[in-house]
Design an enzyme around this catalytic site. Sequence first.
Site, PDB file in Angstrom:
ATOM      1  N   LEU A  44       0.855  -1.183   0.000  1.00 54.85           N
ATOM      2  CA  LEU A  44       0.000   0.000   0.000  1.00 54.85           C
ATOM      3  C   LEU A  44       0.894   1.238   0.000  1.00 54.85           C
ATOM      4  CD1 LEU A  44      -2.647  -1.125   2.639  1.00 54.85           C
ATOM      5  CD2 LEU A  44      -2.812  -1.257   0.137  1.00 54.85           C
ATOM      6  N   SER A  45       0.300   2.410  -0.223  1.00 55.15           N
ATOM      7  CA  SER A  45       1.129   3.612  -0.285  1.00 55.15           C
ATOM      8  C   SER A  45       1.843   3.863   1.030  1.00 55.15           C
ATOM      9  CB  SER A  45       0.296   4.831  -0.685  1.00 55.15           C
ATOM     10  OG  SER A  45      -0.778   5.023   0.207  1.00 55.15           O
ATOM     11  N   GLU A  46       1.214   3.513   2.171  1.00 52.84           N
ATOM     12  CA  GLU A  46       1.891   3.584   3.466  1.00 52.84           C
ATOM     13  C   GLU A  46       1.409   2.483   4.400  1.00 52.84           C
ATOM     14  OE1 GLU A  46       2.640   7.735   2.037  1.00 52.84           O
ATOM     15  OE2 GLU A  46       0.689   6.925   2.598  1.00 52.84           O
ATOM     16  N   THR A  47       2.328   2.045   5.256  1.00 58.20           N
ATOM     17  CA  THR A  47       2.039   1.112   6.342  1.00 58.20           C
ATOM     18  C   THR A  47       2.584   1.715   7.628  1.00 58.20           C
ATOM     19  OG1 THR A  47       2.137  -0.831   4.896  1.00 58.20           O
ATOM     20  CG2 THR A  47       2.452  -1.199   7.255  1.00 58.20           C
ATOM     21  N   HIS A  76      -2.234  10.739   5.654  1.00 59.37           N
ATOM     22  CA  HIS A  76      -3.297   9.738   5.831  1.00 59.37           C
ATOM     23  C   HIS A  76      -2.919   8.690   6.869  1.00 59.37           C
ATOM     24  CE1 HIS A  76      -1.789   6.428   3.183  1.00 59.37           C
ATOM     25  NE2 HIS A  76      -2.843   5.728   3.569  1.00 59.37           N
TER      26      HIS A  76
END
Length: 303
Positions: A44-47, A76
């Site tokens: 994902l774009s961030e974890t 986010h």
Amino acid sequence: MPRRYVVLDVFTTRLLEGNPLAIVLDAEGLDGAAMQRIAGEFNLSETVFVQPPDNPAHTAKIRIFAPARELPFAGHPTVGTAAFLAEQRFGERGMAMDAVIVLEETVGPVRCAVGLAPDRPTYAEFDVPRLAERVDIDFGGRAEIAEALNLNPHDIGFENHGPSRWSAGVPYAFVPVKDIAAMRDAKPNTAAWRDAFLVEGTSAFVYCRETLFHDSRFHARMFGPEFGIVEDPATGSAVAAFAGLVNAFDDLPNGAHRYRIEQGFEMGRASLIDLEVEVMNGALVASRIGGHAVKMAEGTLFL
């Protein structure tokens, strides 16, 4: 060691929209290399990885990873983590209430106000920990920028808005384009990226004044191909930096100004990001980012 995780959709009230976020809730004992590999597994774009806070007065310490690198701050993940931790702590009370969550991020402590209610998705808003500053680094020419975004040179810019760089902890190149039609045509051309933006690892936040909804103020897309993010559905850290840009180009009067930025629509991941900007004597003195978050999935990591 089993480790709990959840996946949220952030900057939306609807599942399968907004920006997906993975949160690993039991991250003690993981080093940075392991966190990076897990973030790559989620893809994902961030974890986010949640650890006990260094300061016991704070809620949690978090580390944020994109698929290819660690980030000192991101919007986010901050909104989503604050919303979820508030739900975990206070959500069983079954009544509307406000909570304060303080997250220790690499950029510093981030204070978040969270609105909880049993009949609607949780809303979180955070004080941007570092005011937006202009970054004085040159760009390539208009033709190079257009080529990097698969656009025509005459698509670049509107009114007095031109390409500029700003940072509120994470630097971005901001590229204004004339309308939504040009926004829909935009896509990253990695072969031309470095000639346009000159600096390795540049992410581009592309925006226009035309919007899909009457209560939105800007329409945006964000491309970060050198970080493994072809396109991001919602980029709170870019919107935090955007606060400085909008004050500079739009010459805001004293007081508080609220904006809604719509992003992710071209990806089918509609996202709505709220930005509040406070200005005094022409200077940006405070900014806040807010949005909703909804839980999409939960499970266990076996490592």
